[in-house]
Motif scaffolding. Structure first.
Motif, PDB file in Angstrom:
ATOM      1  N   LEU A   1     -25.903  -1.960  19.106  1.00 49.54           N
ATOM      2  CA  LEU A   1     -25.563  -2.466  17.775  1.00 49.54           C
ATOM      3  C   LEU A   1     -26.694  -3.290  17.162  1.00 49.54           C
ATOM      4  O   LEU A   1     -26.947  -3.228  15.974  1.00 49.54           O
ATOM      5  CB  LEU A   1     -24.280  -3.300  17.825  1.00 49.54           C
ATOM      6  CG  LEU A   1     -22.990  -2.486  17.869  1.00 49.54           C
ATOM      7  CD1 LEU A   1     -21.786  -3.410  17.995  1.00 49.54           C
ATOM      8  CD2 LEU A   1     -22.856  -1.600  16.627  1.00 49.54           C
ATOM      9  N   THR A   2     -27.389  -4.024  18.007  1.00 44.55           N
ATOM     10  CA  THR A   2     -28.500  -4.810  17.504  1.00 44.55           C
ATOM     11  C   THR A   2     -29.565  -3.904  16.900  1.00 44.55           C
ATOM     12  O   THR A   2     -30.009  -4.116  15.766  1.00 44.55           O
ATOM     13  CB  THR A   2     -29.127  -5.628  18.653  1.00 44.55           C
ATOM     14  OG1 THR A   2     -28.085  -6.250  19.365  1.00 44.55           O
ATOM     15  CG2 THR A   2     -30.089  -6.667  18.101  1.00 44.55           C
ATOM     16  N   HIS A   3     -29.912  -2.891  17.668  1.00 43.13           N
ATOM     17  CA  HIS A   3     -30.944  -1.997  17.148  1.00 43.13           C
ATOM     18  C   HIS A   3     -30.448  -1.187  15.987  1.00 43.13           C
ATOM     19  O   HIS A   3     -31.187  -0.919  15.039  1.00 43.13           O
ATOM     20  CB  HIS A   3     -31.474  -1.103  18.275  1.00 43.13           C
ATOM     21  CG  HIS A   3     -32.289  -1.885  19.265  1.00 43.13           C
ATOM     22  ND1 HIS A   3     -33.500  -2.452  18.931  1.00 43.13           N
ATOM     23  CD2 HIS A   3     -32.054  -2.219  20.562  1.00 43.13           C
ATOM     24  CE1 HIS A   3     -33.973  -3.119  19.976  1.00 43.13           C
ATOM     25  NE2 HIS A   3     -33.102  -2.986  20.990  1.00 43.13           N
ATOM     26  N   TYR A   4     -29.188  -0.846  16.069  1.00 36.82           N
ATOM     27  CA  TYR A   4     -28.609  -0.058  14.968  1.00 36.82           C
ATOM     28  C   TYR A   4     -28.695  -0.848  13.665  1.00 36.82           C
ATOM     29  O   TYR A   4     -29.083  -0.340  12.634  1.00 36.82           O
ATOM     30  CB  TYR A   4     -27.151   0.285  15.313  1.00 36.82           C
ATOM     31  CG  TYR A   4     -26.427   1.028  14.217  1.00 36.82           C
ATOM     32  CD1 TYR A   4     -26.696   2.385  13.964  1.00 36.82           C
ATOM     33  CD2 TYR A   4     -25.456   0.400  13.430  1.00 36.82           C
ATOM     34  CE1 TYR A   4     -26.021   3.064  12.962  1.00 36.82           C
ATOM     35  CE2 TYR A   4     -24.777   1.063  12.429  1.00 36.82           C
ATOM     36  CZ  TYR A   4     -25.061   2.404  12.202  1.00 36.82           C
ATOM     37  OH  TYR A   4     -24.402   3.070  11.218  1.00 36.82           O
ATOM     38  N   THR A   5     -28.357  -2.109  13.755  1.00 39.09           N
ATOM     39  CA  THR A   5     -28.395  -2.938  12.560  1.00 39.09           C
ATOM     40  C   THR A   5     -29.819  -3.175  12.081  1.00 39.09           C
ATOM     41  O   THR A   5     -30.140  -2.989  10.911  1.00 39.09           O
ATOM     42  CB  THR A   5     -27.763  -4.314  12.860  1.00 39.09           C
ATOM     43  OG1 THR A   5     -26.518  -4.117  13.492  1.00 39.09           O
ATOM     44  CG2 THR A   5     -27.566  -5.116  11.577  1.00 39.09           C
TER      45      THR A   5
END
Lengths: 1081, 357
Positions: free
Chosen positions: B321-325
């Motif tokens: 999710l961190t990278h996705y965001t």
């Protein structure tokens, strides 16, 4: 036009919803004083209205100021129908009338409705401007201060103690007027509340007048009571002790111990109608008053009255008569006596005294009288008041059988009892009534005593600093125990021994009193609460028959109560009772007797002997076995109790009694060399020889003979009695209890306290109960109450239940009601434990002194050094180990129940002497009205307003008001007395079930009463109520109709206190800060 | 022989916390006496059953009389009827407003209406919380809801001030009010594994970031209603899945960053488009009240369940999710960075909280 009363209605909050449609209220307020009424504007649609009214001004006589309450009524405006009342507040403005008092009453008051209880609060400001100098108002008595406290209030010294004041006022009870049939319960309750308010205002004013006449400026130990006589009317009566009080400067007040209040008292009363009879010291008690004297009944056959033979229970004595032979002393004594004698009634409602004031105590004196009530004739005088308040006195000339005359009779009797005990005064005096239908029992009791002549001289002496003790013949630690009567002419046979402290004077074996333990008394161990309980069935009857039946039962009851007390005292290995109060309550088919007191081991008195059981039929083996068992249990209990209460009397004394007798005499003569006045001479003067010599021999005989109390087990009753003796459970670990101001043997109080009121009503289901079964039920009821208290307050351990005040009533057939008010106070365990270790007393001067000092120092942590400790002369050289066990009363003979009461009486007269039972009652009566608060807030007005108004907004919390039945708050100093609180409330409901039944109803009512008391105190600027008492709690229920009504009367002194710790910091300022900042408890 | 009346009243209120709890839990006097005696009350101070009974009755009456005041706790501080030390007042209030997580979980997101109140006996049976206690808790929710409904200013602060609750409890109530107001669906079986605390946390996130109050703090209902403008703007995020290039670009950025860092990389790569579509679709539909209600169920169905079936660990989830965001920021054609952050910030923390068994 001596005064202007001004009132301002500021705001309301938490009002009830009066309009269902909008869920709001359109409130306005009516302010009424006398016959003048003002109204505020309607504040529409709000439950928290802000009226902020103008100042409403009433120009009134100061007489009215004293009598009338300010009446504030909150209403809901209704355009189409009559306005609905929300509730009322009565404010007693009396506190504003003292010169040093606060000039304003300001605060939130609960709005009270007799049907719905508290409904929101209202913020009110009240001021009084007096136009003239107070001194001119002699028709009123503005300026006389009233105190419920039964000792000299802290911060004052008594310049002069003038003596007894009493008054009573009578009226018709609105509840019984014809109009009551057509008005609503609310209207009737309010009429009653208001009437009682007016009556107590008037009563207080009249008492004040008497005080002014005597030259005093205050009434201490003010006790006001109500007698709800039903059809016969409503009586409000009050007694008190008139004094001239002087304020101590703050500096000197620091040095006063709570119990040794600063004071010097001079008694000198200018009473005109005094009788001049020389004091008969050695007078024997003649008093077995004619039992059925139908006093004054000749005139109206209707009026029936029986005066019950009363007993003089004695107990103690003082040898001082003999002792102080110095011419000066004699002279003084003479003066005292005359001064006292001049007074009609040398009575004092005080229960504790400045040290040195009380010289000797003779024992309890009590009198009871049974009367039949008749309608009070109230001649209609032209009176413009809304209620006709008549002073009964004004019509006494025509109506000899008035209440005044009744009380007069009783007081005379008390006075003569005291005389019989060789005493010239009665202290710890109280009066009360018990009414059942048309029968009324009037009772009075007190403690016969001899007061120090020094204090009788006017204007003399400040005790605090004087060295007077050196001339005092008896040391303060034991002096009060010495018999006041002539030992050769004793009013009753008693076991006398030489004082175990000073060895110079005689003391009785047992001492009963109604006062508090003098602060300098030498004791061993701790005190304990002792209660005797008794039920007696009686046939239902009417009128005279009933009254006769009751008066026939009374002596038996007193006798048995006394026996029980005596046995329980011995069982605890103690030898003196303080704070004794005996209450007898009449119901239709039974009488209840309840005697409460605090037992103590006085080291000056001989150690109590054990209790010995004797069987009537020695031949029966079973029986003997049984008796041995009982004996063993008794012995075990005694041993256990000794340990429990840490009673470790000086072992050294426990030698052979005979030796004691012998040495004793020599000792006194040789060592002390006291000038014992020739007793014989005196006896010749006053009494017949034969009697005195008989007694003498009797005394000698009994002296060494027995050391135990003998209980004879001759029938099942006796067995029951013994069993019940053993059923009293001691308080659980960590708890102590007493009914006096302070707990003997505990000194290091910490500041936590919890005052409580508890009421329990028992319904007897079985109509055919026997006396025994009833006794058991009653005893269990009281014991269970105590158990409940211990359980509920267990979180406060170690703690002491002080001032346990039980009151019993028989509200209707088959119901027994017991109401208790007391305070639980915590103390520091460690310190207490240290003490007992040091306690064992030795003889000898130095040690005696230490012992004495002990308690003093302890108390002193809070306040200070007692000047007297230095001056004890008590001692006898130590070498003499004397011993004693004196108490041998042969109780066996009592066990033979007498067939006639006369015989019994005679017996009683004998027995009693030793025990000294007295009957005394504490403030139990009914009473009264709502009166209010006294004024005087220490803050300037502006400030107080600010403080208060800030309180009123937002969520700021309500200031804490502590309540206690005691006259002090541990760890604090009372800096100002604001006046007495005297309030009377009626609460009624027609939806009993919905309010949670009788318990729910009473629970909320009691909580409401507390709340109203606190609010009035806070409005005066106070933060505590001391000497609080619930004088009446009358409950009438009708569950079938879902109805219930209850009347409660409470009183106390509103005060401002500062914590000792704060005090050091603040030093001189009387801060209101303390009022607000104090949050504990 | 029967005790007709038995009353004990202290100048300062006398209560034991144990008995208060029993009262709150809905025990009758007799049951409470039993519980106390079993708990050893008899051993203390030579008590017997009568003593315990009488003590319990007294306290129950006191509590009943206080109850009216507890309904508006500010009154408790300036009422005159009972003298209650401040710390006691705090305890009384805090305990009165405390609730059972099991119970609140059942009611969460339901309309606080009479209808729901009628179902309380079922809930009581299901949760084992006594009916009386259920009623009290339900009424508390309703009362708080009613009072704060019309107030301006921050929700939590309003609750704290009007009900004098601790911060923690005030936050929980804010969550309850928020759920009730937006009627989030929480009762579905798939959501059963979520505890009240999970949901309360999510509610806190939503309140702090998605409501009107997050941008303007002086509006009515600011913390209760979602920011309509924001929801509208969320529609713009659709580009992330409708624009094929953008979607691929996003995927490659994320995959590059994740490669080698997790065992679940293959599943992530395979599922990227599905997951992204799920999250973005949730965002774009939030203008629709019905879909707002299904917010949590959608999160679980569209994101959490697929991940769970691929056995992602919580750390995987976080990483993903961190990278996705963050990767979205690097997309040069993607202009809605602010909205994206406001959306994903909440989604991220919600999913972290909700991703457990």
């Amino acid at each position: 036009m001596p005064g202007k009363l001004k009132a301002k209605i500021v705001a309301g909050r938490h009002l009830p919803v009066m309009d269902r449609a909008s869920d709001l209220t359109d409130a306005f307020v009516e302010v009424k004083f006398g016959n003048t009424t003002f109204k505020t504007d309607v504040f529409p649609k709000s439950l928290n209205p802000q009226w902020n009214s103008e100042w409403f001004k009433f120009e009134v006589d100061d007489e009215d100021l004293q009598d009338e309450p300010l009446q504030i009524t909150v209403l809901d405006h209704d355009t189409y129908s009559a306005n609905d009342a929300i509730g009322k507040v009565y404010i007693d403005i009396d506190p504003l009338l003292y010169s040093e008092a606060a000039s304003v009453i300001s605060g939130w008051f609960p709005i009270y409705d007799t049907i719905h209880g508290i409904r929101g609060e209202i913020n009110v400001l009240v001021k009084v401007e007096l136009f003239n100098d107070l001194n001119r108002f002699r028709q009123s008595s503005c300026g006389v201060k009233f105190f419920c406290t039964t000792s000299i209030p802290k911060g004052y010294r008594a310049a002069i103690v003038h003596g007894f004041v009493e008054e009573l006022v009578v009226n018709e009870d609105p509840e019984y007027q014809w109009i009551d049939r057509i008005r609503t319960p609310r209207a009737s309750n309010e009429a009653r509340q208001r009437l009682i308010f007016l009556m107590s205002g008037e009563l207080q004013r009249k008492i004040g007048l008497k005080v002014l006449e005597m030259g005093g400026n205050a009434v201490v130990g003010y006790l006001q009571c109500f007698d709800l006589e039903g059809e016969s009317g409503l009586v409000v009566r009050a007694i008190g002790t008139a004094c001239t009080l002087e304020k101590l400067s703050s500096g000197s007040s620091t040095h006063t111990h709570p119990n040794t209040a600063p004071a010097s008292n001079a008694c000198n009363s200018p009473s005109k109608d005094g009788k001049e009879s020389p004091l008969a010291h050695g007078c024997r008690s003649t008093h077995n008053s004619p039992v059925h004297s139908a006093c004054s009944s000749q005139r109206l056959s209707q009026n029936f009255s029986v005066s019950v033979p009363t007993l003089i229970f004695t107990g103690m004595g003082s040898g001082s008569m003999g002792k102080d032979a110095g011419p000066l002393k004699t002279l003084l004594r003479q003066q005292t006596q005359t001064a006292l004698e001049q007074r009609e009634f040398p009575f004092f409602t005080l229960t504790s005294f400045p040290s040195g004031f009380l010289l000797h105590v003779g024992g309890v004196v009590s009198a009871r009288s049974v009367k039949l009530l008749d309608r009070i004739h109230n001649p209609a005088l032209g009176n413009t008041r809304s209620y006709k308040l008549l002073d009964w006195n004004s019509v006494t000339a025509d109506e000899p059988e008035t209440r005044d005359a009744w009380w007069e009779e009783i007081r005379q009797e008390i006075k003569s009892h005291a005389k019989a005990l060789g005493c010239h005064a009665v202290v710890g005096y109280s009066e009360n009534t018990n009414i059942c239908e048309e029968v009324c029992i009037l009772s009075a009791s007190g403690t016969a005593a001899i007061l120090n002549p020094r204090y009788m001289r006017e204007g003399c002496l400040d005790i605090a600093g004087s060295d007077h003790r050196f001339e005092d013949p008896s040391p303060s630690s034991c002096g009060f125990c010495h018999i006041p009567y002539d030992e050769l002419n004793m009013p009753f046979p008693a076991q006398l021994t030489y004082c175990f402290h000073c060895r110079r004077q005689k003391v009785p074996d047992v001492l009963f009193t109604t006062i508090d333990l003098p602060s300098d008394a030498a004791i061993a161990g701790k005190g304990c609460f002792i209660q005797a309980r008794l039920c007696r069935l009686k046939k239902k009857a009417q009128g005279e028959v009933n009254a006769t039946a009751i008066s026939n039962l009374l002596p038996f009851m007193e006798y048995e109560l006394h026996t029980q007390l005596m046995n329980k005292l011995k069982l605890r290995s103690m030898n003196a009772l303080f704070g004794l109060s005996i209450q007898i309550s009449v119901g239709e088919n039974m009488l209840l007797g309840l005697a409460s007191a605090t037992g103590v081991y006085l080291t000056a008195l001989p150690a109590p002997g054990g209790i010995q059981i004797a069987g009537k039929t020695p031949g029966d083996l079973n029986n003997e076995q049984h008796i041995m068992n009982i004996q063993k249990r008794i012995n075990d209990t005694i041993a256990k109790n000794k340990e429990l209460y840490e009673v470790n009397p000086p072992k050294l004394f426990a030698l052979d009694p005979e030796v004691f007798c012998g040495t004793n005499v020599e000792l006194t003569e040789e060592v002390v060399g006291s000038p014992i006045p020739e007793p014989r001479h005196r006896s010749r003067l006053f009494r017949s020889h034969s009697e005195s010599s008989d007694e003498l021999s009797e005394l000698d005989l009994s002296h060494g003979k027995k050391d135990a109390f003998v209980l004879e087990v001759d029938d099942t009753d006796a067995v029951e009695d013994i069993h019940s003796l053993l059923t009293d459970a001691p308080p659980p670990k960590g708890f102590h209890s007493c009914n006096t101001e302070t707990m003997p043997g505990i000194y290091n109080w910490t500041s936590a306290l919890q005052m409580f009121t508890s009421v329990r009503v028992l319904r007897l289901s079985n109509a055919n109960l026997t006396n025994q079964a009833l006794n058991k039920i009653f005893t269990d009821l009281c014991e269970n109450l105590l158990k409940s208290f211990y359980f509920k307050l267990r979180s406060m351990v170690p703690c002491c239940l002080s001032h346990l005040n039980f009151s019993v009533a028989v509200p209707e057939e088959e119901l027994i009601q017991v109401a208790v008010t007391a305070v639980a106070m915590t103390f520091d365990k460690d310190q207490t434990q240290e003490k007992p270790a040091e306690k064992p007393i030795m003889k000898g001067c130095s040690e005696g002194e230490e012992q004495l000092q002990f308690p003093l120092e302890l108390c002193a942590d809070s306040s200070s050094v007692n000047s007297q400790s230095s001056s004890r002369i008590s001692g006898v050289p130590e070498s003499s180990s004397l011993s004693t066990r004196a108490a041998s009363v042969d109780y066996g003979s009592f066990a033979d129940r007498c067939s006639t009461w006369l015989e019994l009486l005679r017996l009683k007269a004998h027995t009693i002497r030793r025990g000294s039972v007295k009957t005394s009652r504490r403030t139990q009566s009914l009473a009264h009205s709502v009166s209010s608060l006294e004024h005087s807030s220490p803050i300037t007005e502006g400030r107080s307003r600010l403080l208060r108004s800030s309180r009123s907004f937002g969520g700021s919390s309500v200031s804490v008001v502590k309540m206690t039945p005691l006259s002090f708050l541990p760890g604090t100093r009372i800096v100002k007395y604001l006046g007495i609180i005297n309030m009377f409330f009626i609460r009624e409901t027609t939806s009993l079930r919905e309010e949670g039944g009788v318990s729910g109803f009473l629970h909320s009512f009691v909580a409401e009463v507390f709340a109203m008391v606190r609010a009035h105190v806070a409005a005066l600027g106070g933060n505590a109520v001391v000497s609080y008492s619930m004088k009446d709690c009358v409950l009438m229920e009708n569950p079938n109709k879902n109805q219930c009504q209850c009347l409660i009367n409470v009183s106390g002194d509103a005060v401002i206190y500062i914590r000792e710790t704060d005090l050091e910091a603040i030093a001189s300022t009387v801060g209101l800060s303390s009022t607000n900042s104090d949050g504990a408890t | 022989m029967a005790v007709e009346l038995d009353v004990f009243v202290g100048n300062t209120i006398i209560m034991s916390e144990e008995v208060y709890q029993l009262w709150l839990d809905g025990y009758t006097v007799n049951d409470a006496v039993k519980v106390r005696m079993d708990g050893g009350a008899l051993d203390e101070f030579e008590a017997n059953a009568d003593v315990v009974q009488s003590d319990t009755m007294d306290q129950y009456r006191t509590f009943q009389m206080c109850e009216r005041l507890l309904h508006s706790p500010t009154k408790l501080a300036n009422q005159l009827l009972f003298q209650i030390p401040p710390h006691r007042q705090a305890t009384l209030i805090e305990r009165y407003y405390a609730f059972d997580d099991g119970f609140v979980r059942e009611v969460l997101g339901k309309k606080l209406s009479k209808g729901t109140k009628k179902d309380l006996d079922d809930i009581s049976a299901k949760t084992g919380v006594m009916l009386k206690s259920c009623r009290r808790q339900f009424d508390n929710f309703k009362r708080v809801f009613k009072v704060v409904e019309e107030l301006k200013g921050p929700l939590v602060e309003n609750i704290r001030q009007h009900f004098l609750l601790s911060d923690k409890l005030a936050r929980d109530y804010a969550a309850i009010v928020f759920f009730a107001n937006n009627r989030f669906e929480t009762g579905k079986r798939k959501l059963q594994y979520l505890t009240f605390q999970d949901l309360a946390f999510c509610a806190g996130q939503l309140i702090n970031n998605w409501t009107v109050g997050a941008v303007d703090n002086m509006v009515e209902d600011m913390d209760v209603d979602l920011d309509k403008e924001f929801l509208q703007e969320l529609k713009e995020l659709k580009v992330l899945i409708t624009d094929k290039d953008l979607l691929d670009q996003h995927k490659s950025l994320v995959c590059t960053a994740l490669r080698g860092k997790t065992k679940a990389f293959n599943e992530m790569e395979a599922n990227f488009k599905n997951l992204s579509r799920g999250l973005v679709n949730i965002a774009t539909k939030l203008t629709n009240t019905k879909d707002v209600r299904d917010f949590f169920i959608d999160l679980v169905e569209k994101f959490i369940e697929p991940c769970r079936s691929d056995r992602w660990t919580a750390a995987d989830m976080k990483l993903y999710l961190t990278h996705y965001t963050n990767s979205a920021h690097i997309l040069d054609t993607f202009k809605h960075q602010v909205v994206w952050d406001r959306y994903m910030g909440v989604i991220k923390s919600c999913i972290f909280k909700m991703y457990h068994d």
